[in-house]
Motif scaffolding. Structure first.
Motif, PDB file in Angstrom:
ATOM      1  N   ASP A  19       0.749  -0.925   0.084  1.00  0.00           N
ATOM      2  CA  ASP A  19      -0.059  -0.076  -0.069  1.00  0.00           C
ATOM      3  C   ASP A  19       0.878   1.367  -0.034  1.00  0.00           C
ATOM      4  O   ASP A  19       2.005   1.043   0.125  1.00  0.00           O
ATOM      5  CB  ASP A  19      -0.969  -0.173   1.346  1.00  0.00           C
ATOM      6  N   ALA A  20       0.210   2.451  -0.148  1.00  0.00           N
ATOM      7  CA  ALA A  20       0.976   3.711  -0.215  1.00  0.00           C
ATOM      8  C   ALA A  20       1.377   4.044   1.158  1.00  0.00           C
ATOM      9  O   ALA A  20       0.635   3.243   2.286  1.00  0.00           O
ATOM     10  CB  ALA A  20      -0.165   4.802  -0.764  1.00  0.00           C
ATOM     11  N   LYS A  21       2.384   4.832   1.410  1.00  0.00           N
ATOM     12  CA  LYS A  21       3.029   5.089   2.672  1.00  0.00           C
ATOM     13  C   LYS A  21       2.820   6.649   2.583  1.00  0.00           C
ATOM     14  O   LYS A  21       3.025   7.315   1.837  1.00  0.00           O
ATOM     15  CB  LYS A  21       4.558   4.827   2.850  1.00  0.00           C
ATOM     16  N   PHE A  22       2.477   7.346   3.836  1.00  0.00           N
ATOM     17  CA  PHE A  22       2.127   8.548   4.118  1.00  0.00           C
ATOM     18  C   PHE A  22       3.117   9.177   5.024  1.00  0.00           C
ATOM     19  O   PHE A  22       3.263   8.489   6.128  1.00  0.00           O
ATOM     20  CB  PHE A  22       0.744   8.843   4.550  1.00  0.00           C
ATOM     21  N   PHE A  23       3.531  10.416   5.017  1.00  0.00           N
ATOM     22  CA  PHE A  23       4.606  10.938   5.766  1.00  0.00           C
ATOM     23  C   PHE A  23       4.037  12.412   5.879  1.00  0.00           C
ATOM     24  O   PHE A  23       3.630  13.271   5.143  1.00  0.00           O
ATOM     25  CB  PHE A  23       5.814  11.139   5.263  1.00  0.00           C
ATOM     26  N   GLU A  24       4.087  13.026   7.364  1.00  0.00           N
ATOM     27  CA  GLU A  24       3.907  14.599   7.422  1.00  0.00           C
ATOM     28  C   GLU A  24       4.919  15.069   8.210  1.00  0.00           C
ATOM     29  O   GLU A  24       5.965  14.407   8.913  1.00  0.00           O
ATOM     30  CB  GLU A  24       2.608  14.624   8.289  1.00  0.00           C
ATOM     31  N   GLY A  25       5.204  16.425   8.038  1.00  0.00           N
ATOM     32  CA  GLY A  25       6.151  17.168   8.728  1.00  0.00           C
ATOM     33  C   GLY A  25       7.486  16.810   8.556  1.00  0.00           C
ATOM     34  O   GLY A  25       7.887  16.513   7.297  1.00  0.00           O
ATOM     35  N   SER A  26       8.471  16.632   9.431  1.00  0.00           N
ATOM     36  CA  SER A  26       9.844  16.555   9.042  1.00  0.00           C
ATOM     37  C   SER A  26      10.137  15.247   8.675  1.00  0.00           C
ATOM     38  O   SER A  26      11.020  14.946   7.823  1.00  0.00           O
ATOM     39  CB  SER A  26      10.572  16.782  10.324  1.00  0.00           C
ATOM     40  N   ASP A  27       9.227  14.246   8.897  1.00  0.00           N
ATOM     41  CA  ASP A  27       9.420  12.944   8.180  1.00  0.00           C
ATOM     42  C   ASP A  27       9.257  12.951   6.638  1.00  0.00           C
ATOM     43  O   ASP A  27      10.010  12.449   6.090  1.00  0.00           O
ATOM     44  CB  ASP A  27       8.323  11.812   8.828  1.00  0.00           C
ATOM     45  N   ALA A  28       8.174  13.609   6.274  1.00  0.00           N
ATOM     46  CA  ALA A  28       8.282  13.726   4.789  1.00  0.00           C
ATOM     47  C   ALA A  28       9.156  14.412   4.038  1.00  0.00           C
ATOM     48  O   ALA A  28       9.723  14.111   3.030  1.00  0.00           O
ATOM     49  CB  ALA A  28       6.830  14.740   4.577  1.00  0.00           C
ATOM     50  N   GLU A  29       9.845  15.605   4.736  1.00  0.00           N
ATOM     51  CA  GLU A  29      10.885  16.148   4.320  1.00  0.00           C
ATOM     52  C   GLU A  29      12.042  15.201   3.894  1.00  0.00           C
ATOM     53  O   GLU A  29      12.870  15.178   2.903  1.00  0.00           O
ATOM     54  CB  GLU A  29      11.393  17.312   5.160  1.00  0.00           C
TER      55      GLU A  29
END
Length: 133
Positions: A115-125
């Protein structure tokens, strides 16, 4: 840039509470916004060569706090015009949100590797540094 609405992960992405989806231009265009920062979300499809396939999978599966060390050790993954590894990527322009789904070419088609993985904030960067700099 890829059309986000036509990606396999679109349904999962559009269900996220932090994502706002609006139709525009008589329903022909879909605007996607990451609501905590009010930043628009863009989609991309990245292809990687067979030689870089192992590195792409390693970066994709790595925890966000491990990605920077991997990039310093092995360098950023370079895209190719075609390859057996494909990464569908959606991210906010401010890079505070990222959605990723990995596909490998097998039996004449690209097949999702989970499945797709989602990241937010500093994890996304951190995750985005490996693929889009």
């Amino acid at each position: 840039m890829a059309n986000i609405a036509k990606m396999e992960m679109a349904n999962a992405l559009f269900k996220k509470k932090c994502i706002k989806v609006e139709k525009a231009f008589f329903g022909l265009k879909t605007n996607v916004t990451y609501t905590p920062t009010n930043s628009s979300v863009v989609g991309d499809c990245l292809d990687f060569s067979c030689a870089d396939s192992k590195k792409v999978v390693e970066f994709f599966e790595a925890a966000p706090n491990q990605v920077e060390a991997l990039v310093q050790k092995e360098g950023q993954v370079k895209q190719s015009c075609n390859g057996n590894t494909r990464l569908f990527l959606c991210y906010s322009k401010d890079r505070k949100f990222a959605a990723m789904q990995l596909f490998l070419y097998s039996n004449f088609e690209y097949r999702a590797q989970g499945d797709a993985k989602f990241f937010e904030g500093s994890d996304a960067e951190k995750k985005l540094k490996a693929f889009v700099g």
